[in-house]
Scaffold this active site. Structure first.
Site, PDB file in Angstrom:
ATOM      1  N   ARG A 137       0.811  -1.451   0.021  1.00  0.00           N
ATOM      2  CA  ARG A 137      -0.026   0.226   0.081  1.00  0.00           C
ATOM      3  C   ARG A 137       0.720   1.292  -0.232  1.00  0.00           C
ATOM      4  NH1 ARG A 137      -4.097   1.961   4.588  1.00  0.00           N
ATOM      5  NH2 ARG A 137      -2.366   2.317   5.679  1.00  0.00           N
ATOM      6  N   THR A 141      -0.997   7.790  -0.973  1.00  0.00           N
ATOM      7  CA  THR A 141      -2.405   7.410  -1.492  1.00  0.00           C
ATOM      8  C   THR A 141      -3.317   6.450  -0.867  1.00  0.00           C
ATOM      9  OG1 THR A 141      -1.745   6.069  -3.299  1.00  0.00           O
ATOM     10  CG2 THR A 141      -1.501   8.476  -3.433  1.00  0.00           C
ATOM     11  N   ASP A 235      -4.671 -13.021  10.158  1.00  0.00           N
ATOM     12  CA  ASP A 235      -3.653 -12.479   9.186  1.00  0.00           C
ATOM     13  C   ASP A 235      -3.110 -13.939   8.729  1.00  0.00           C
ATOM     14  OD1 ASP A 235      -1.159 -12.012   7.844  1.00  0.00           O
ATOM     15  OD2 ASP A 235      -1.476 -10.130   8.559  1.00  0.00           O
ATOM     16  N   ASP A 238       0.674 -14.151   8.435  1.00  0.00           N
ATOM     17  CA  ASP A 238       1.446 -14.283   9.893  1.00  0.00           C
ATOM     18  C   ASP A 238       1.439 -15.603  10.419  1.00  0.00           C
ATOM     19  OD1 ASP A 238       2.369 -11.895   9.601  1.00  0.00           O
ATOM     20  OD2 ASP A 238       1.030 -11.042  11.117  1.00  0.00           O
TER      21      ASP A 238
END
EC number: 2.4.2.9
Length: 244
Positions: A137, A141, A235, A238
């Site tokens: 990411r 933005t 997750d 993970d």
């Protein structure tokens, strides 16, 4: 009862949902998005999903059942590939009219969680080439940004199994599809393989890329305020790689 293609009775964990709620969501997804292939909701599948959803499941057990589930997903995804008729002779010197794969395929994993699915693909497709795409990411933005790609030189001539176990907002997978299309891969030759999806993610994928096909083991209820799938798995990367 909602009629979901290729599935039996939909078994629902009463801790987080009701039969009507889950079946309503699945029926809506299947009706609106015919290119979504939902794995048959067998007791075995639901049992494996229960194990990997459980926050108390230790890493070794999580990996074992995730790997089993991934292999089943890959087998299901292979059914979406084109086949051609093929005649062979058995050891009894009798002709058998069967089929064989028609096209070359490759896998593309979205790093890092998607790498957990590579061994499952290799287990059922000997010699299958696998590429990688890293997307992060953009902190300015908040949009997904391509960081790295390493893909087969002839990828435009292949069917692509796009691997990522989770489809939440679908930002990463849509960016990955954008990369593949830029390199000449035909949209209808992309098969997105994932374990768990949110309705919002599915909707975004097919709004932007309606010809893509998607094979998933489960569709959950929604996303929470942190954009995690609910009830979800947590997750996945993970938990699989032990970096929690």
């Amino acid at each position: 009862m909602a009629q979901v293609p290729a599935s039996g009775k939909l078994l629902v964990d009463p801790r987080y949902s009701t039969n009507d709620q889950e079946e309503s969501i699945l029926q809506d997804i299947i009706t609106r998005f015919p290119n979504v292939v939902l794995m048959k909701q067998t007791a075995q599948l639901r049992a494996m999903m229960t194990i990997i959803r459980d926050k108390e499941t230790p890493k070794e057990e999580f990996v074992f059942y995730a790997d089993r589930l991934i292999r089943l997903l890959i087998e299901e995804a292979l059914n979406e590939l084109p086949f051609e008729k093929k005649e062979v002779t058995t050891p009894l010197d009798v002709s058998y009219h069967g089929v064989s794969f028609y096209s070359k395929i490759c896998g593309v994993s979205i790093v890092r969680a998607g790498e957990s699915m590579e061994s499952g693909l290799r287990a059922v497709c000997r010699g299958c080439r696998i590429g990688k795409i890293l997307i992060q990411r953009d902190e300015t933005t908040a949009e997904p940004k391509l960081i790295y790609e390493k893909l087969p030189a002839d990828i435009r001539d292949r069917w692509v199994m796009l691997l990522d176990p989770m489809c939440a907002t679908a930002g990463s997978v849509c960016k990955a599809i954008e990369v593949l299309l830029r390199l000449g891969v035909k949209e209808e030759r992309i098969i997105f393989v994932n374990i768990l999806a949110a309705p919002q993610g599915i909707e975004r994928v097919f709004k932007e890329y309606p010809k893509v096909r998607m094979v998933t083991a489960a569709v959950d209820i929604c996303l929470n305020s942190r954009y995690y799938i609910v009830p979800g798995i947590g997750d996945f990367g993970d938990r699989y790689f032990g970096t929690m």
